[in-house]
Design an enzyme around this catalytic site. Structure first.
Site, short mmCIF file in Angstrom:
data_model
loop_
_atom_site.label_atom_id
_atom_site.label_comp_id
_atom_site.label_asym_id
_atom_site.label_seq_id
_atom_site.Cartn_x
_atom_site.Cartn_y
_atom_site.Cartn_z
N LYS A 76 16.12 13.55 -24.41
CA LYS A 76 14.76 12.73 -24.66
C LYS A 76 13.94 13.73 -25.26
CE LYS A 76 13.05 8.69 -23.01
NZ LYS A 76 14.00 7.59 -23.01
N GLY A 96 3.68 -6.49 -16.52
CA GLY A 96 3.77 -5.84 -17.95
C GLY A 96 4.32 -7.03 -18.91
N TYR A 97 3.71 -7.31 -20.02
CA TYR A 97 4.18 -8.48 -20.98
C TYR A 97 4.19 -7.72 -22.42
CZ TYR A 97 4.86 -13.24 -21.16
OH TYR A 97 5.54 -14.51 -21.51
N ASN A 142 7.33 -5.48 -24.72
CA ASN A 142 8.65 -5.70 -25.11
C ASN A 142 9.75 -6.24 -23.97
OD1 ASN A 142 11.62 -4.81 -25.40
ND2 ASN A 142 10.87 -5.06 -27.43
N ALA A 143 9.56 -5.52 -22.95
CA ALA A 143 10.57 -5.65 -21.77
C ALA A 143 10.18 -6.77 -20.87
CB ALA A 143 10.54 -4.30 -20.83
N GLY A 144 8.87 -6.79 -20.60
CA GLY A 144 8.33 -7.94 -19.86
C GLY A 144 8.55 -9.37 -20.41
P1 NAD Z 1 5.24 -1.97 -24.06
O1 NAD Z 1 4.39 -0.90 -24.55
O2 NAD Z 1 5.95 -2.87 -25.09
O3 NAD Z 1 4.68 -2.77 -22.88
C1 NAD Z 1 3.99 -2.65 -21.77
C2 NAD Z 1 3.47 -3.55 -21.18
O4 NAD Z 1 2.69 -3.17 -19.92
C3 NAD Z 1 2.02 -4.00 -21.92
O5 NAD Z 1 2.31 -5.55 -21.71
C4 NAD Z 1 1.03 -3.52 -21.20
O6 NAD Z 1 -0.15 -4.22 -21.26
C5 NAD Z 1 1.43 -3.55 -19.73
N1 NAD Z 1 0.72 -2.53 -19.19
C6 NAD Z 1 0.39 -1.25 -19.19
N2 NAD Z 1 -0.29 -0.52 -18.20
C7 NAD Z 1 -0.39 -1.39 -17.39
C8 NAD Z 1 -0.93 -1.77 -16.16
N3 NAD Z 1 -1.86 -0.52 -15.40
N4 NAD Z 1 -0.65 -2.64 -15.50
C9 NAD Z 1 -0.22 -3.65 -16.03
N5 NAD Z 1 0.32 -3.61 -17.06
C10 NAD Z 1 0.41 -2.67 -17.86
O7 NAD Z 1 6.48 -1.34 -23.36
P2 NAD Z 1 8.04 -1.84 -22.86
O8 NAD Z 1 8.89 -1.31 -23.98
O9 NAD Z 1 7.98 -3.07 -22.63
O10 NAD Z 1 8.32 -0.73 -21.83
C11 NAD Z 1 8.03 -1.09 -20.58
C12 NAD Z 1 8.43 -0.29 -19.39
O11 NAD Z 1 10.04 -0.52 -19.56
C13 NAD Z 1 8.26 1.38 -19.60
O12 NAD Z 1 8.56 1.84 -18.33
C14 NAD Z 1 9.55 1.47 -20.54
O13 NAD Z 1 9.98 3.07 -20.05
C15 NAD Z 1 10.71 0.60 -19.95
N6 NAD Z 1 11.90 0.34 -20.71
C16 NAD Z 1 11.63 0.00 -21.78
C17 NAD Z 1 12.77 -0.34 -22.68
C18 NAD Z 1 12.75 -0.86 -24.19
O14 NAD Z 1 13.68 -1.04 -24.95
N7 NAD Z 1 11.39 -1.52 -24.47
C19 NAD Z 1 13.86 0.19 -22.13
C20 NAD Z 1 14.19 1.22 -21.09
C21 NAD Z 1 12.86 1.05 -20.29
#
Ligand code: NAD
Length: 416
Positions: A107, A219-220, A222-224
């Site tokens: 990382k 969370g909405y 990428n992942a959500g």
């Molecule tokens: P992102 O930045 O695209 O989205 C994060 C979302 O979480 C946003 O909608 C934001 O508004 C919301 N958020 C932030 N703080 C918040 C809170 N206090 N309460 C509610 N919602 C909140 O990030 P992502 O890429 O979707 O990643 C989200 C999680 O998934 C992280 O923990 C990340 O480590 C994990 N993850 C993502 C990937 C990936 O490929 N995108 C891969 C592995 C793990």
């Protein structure tokens, strides 16, 4: 990024210790597995738009490469800490082993606030970071990728900087690139898609019909957002609640996840979506739904709210959303947890596919990516479930046991 009371690396070590004990591994192997193999601390000098030079602190941690070159993202975040990077590099090691791809774990991170930086400053920081770690990365050594607040565009700059230093085009040094310069089809929704495949398998195991099963997603991003879209598309679920930093929305009849995404793009948040009631980020975790998907932050399910969780399945798309205390409560209450490094392993799996395509210079159709991802995720889920049933342990400990035993076996075979 690091909760003041909980040190993520201490948690990662405690989780490892428990699985090592259960596996009965030699103390020599345990000692090697508890610490990263290599840590690089970097100072990156960047010329800012106002002409001044700013120093940024960065890290690259290569946790373990017994099973193949290291793999893991780079985060740009103002509260990045070395212990967060250490923990995440350990989790990458277990994740690549669990989905059985021939890679190790790493990382990286830079302490910075990308939201206050211009495009030019971010490009110079991305290139500066690569110049500092150039000697220690490479397609056969360590392959970074995007993570929190780093983007495909930054991966493109980083790949370009590495290629310039090498003197030839090296797409295999980094994954998560735009498709036009060696990215893989299917990378965008890979994390959520992989997670949804594991939810499908969990539902099969629990004999839960996913057609119209209710889903809440915290969370909405990428992942959500992709989890919402794909849970409906692949499993026929009904998405009844979603949230972001500003709050949440709830509709027992379900939403169209695409319309919610359009609304978020237009207004900056999911809140005030027409026809929905508002709900807090705390309440969303305690809703009476079949599937709960934390897809935002770490440590949101704690010993305080775990007894109130009503979901039958928790699909941990976020990294580290459940504290160790909460884990025990959920297990006793028969909540089926798909642990983070299984549930969100789809991203690194398609990153691996990207690297394979770069090395062979032959690119796959989207359908092939989806089929191969499904196979990997389903296999990993089944290996974990078998260990869980055989060892009478929860799914997280089982996932650790499968992953750690694979890394330990590789180390033993290599004579470490
Ligand atoms: P992102 O930045 O695209 O989205 C994060 C979302 O979480 C946003 O909608 C934001 O508004 C919301 N958020 C932030 N703080 C918040 C809170 N206090 N309460 C509610 N919602 C909140 O990030 P992502 O890429 O979707 O990643 C989200 C999680 O998934 C992280 O923990 C990340 O480590 C994990 N993850 C993502 C990937 C990936 O490929 N995108 C891969 C592995 C793990």
């Amino acid at each position: 990024m690091q909760n003041k009371r909980l040190n993520p690396f201490k948690i990662a070590q405690a989780q490892l210790d428990e699985s090592v004990k259960k596996l009965g591994l030699a103390p020599r192997i345990h000692r090697l597995l508890r610490k990263p193999m290599r840590e690089y601390r970097l100072t990156i000098l960047v010329k800012m738009d106002n002409g001044r030079i700013k120093r940024f602190k960065g890290f690259r941690i290569q946790y373990n490469d017994a099973r193949g070159p290291c793999k893991g993202g780079i985060r740009f975040h103002p509260e990045e800490t070395i212990d967060t990077v250490r923990a995440l590099s350990a989790w990458m090691t277990w994740k690549t082993a669990l989905v059985d791809i021939p890679l190790g774990g790493a990382k990286g991170g830079v302490i910075c606030n990308p939201k206050t930086m211009s495009g030019g400053e971010l490009e110079r920081l991305s290139r500066g970071y690569i110049r500092k770690i150039f000697k220690y990365i490479g397609p056969e050594r360590d392959i970074p990728a995007p993570d929190v607040y780093t983007t495909p565009q930054m991966m493109a700059w980083m790949m370009d900087e590495y290629s310039k230093l090498k003197g030839y085009y090296c797409p295999g040094v980094i994954t998560g690139k735009p498709v036009e310069i060696g990215g893989s089809l299917g990378r965008g929704d890979a994390t959520a898609r992989g997670g949804i495949y594991t939810v499908r398998e969990a539902a099969r195991h629990l004999r839960l019909n996913t057609k119209n099963a209710t889903v809440a997603i915290q969370g909405y991003g990428n992942a959500g957002s992709y989890a919402a879209i794909l849970s409906r598309e692949i499993l026929g679920c009904k998405v009844v609640a979603v949230s972001d930093t500003k709050g949440g929305i709830y509709n027992p009849d379900g939403f169209d996840p695409h319309s919610v995404l359009q609304h978020k793009k237009k207004t900056g948040s999911v809140i005030n979506f027409p026809g929905a009631k508002s709900i807090t980020n705390k309440d969303i975790l305690e809703l009476d739904v079949d599937i709960l998907c934390p897809a935002a932050l770490e440590y949101v399910i704690t010993k305080q709210n775990a007894p109130k969780v009503k979901a039958k399945i928790i699909a941990e798309l976020a990294n580290g959303p459940t504290t160790p205390d909460a884990d025990k409560i959920l297990y006793n209450n028969k909540v089926f947890v798909i642990p983070d490094f299984l549930c969100n392993a789809g991203g690194v799996t398609v990153s691996y596919f990207e690297w394979v395509q770069n090395l062979s210079n032959f690119y796959w159709e989207l359908e092939e990516v989806h089929q191969r991802l499904d196979k990997k995720m389903t296999r990993a889920f089944k290996d974990t479930l078998n260990m869980c049933l055989k060892g009478k342990v929860n799914m997280r400990v089982a996932a650790y046991m499968v992953a750690v035993s694979r890394v330990a076996r590789a180390m033993e075979l290599r004579g470490w």
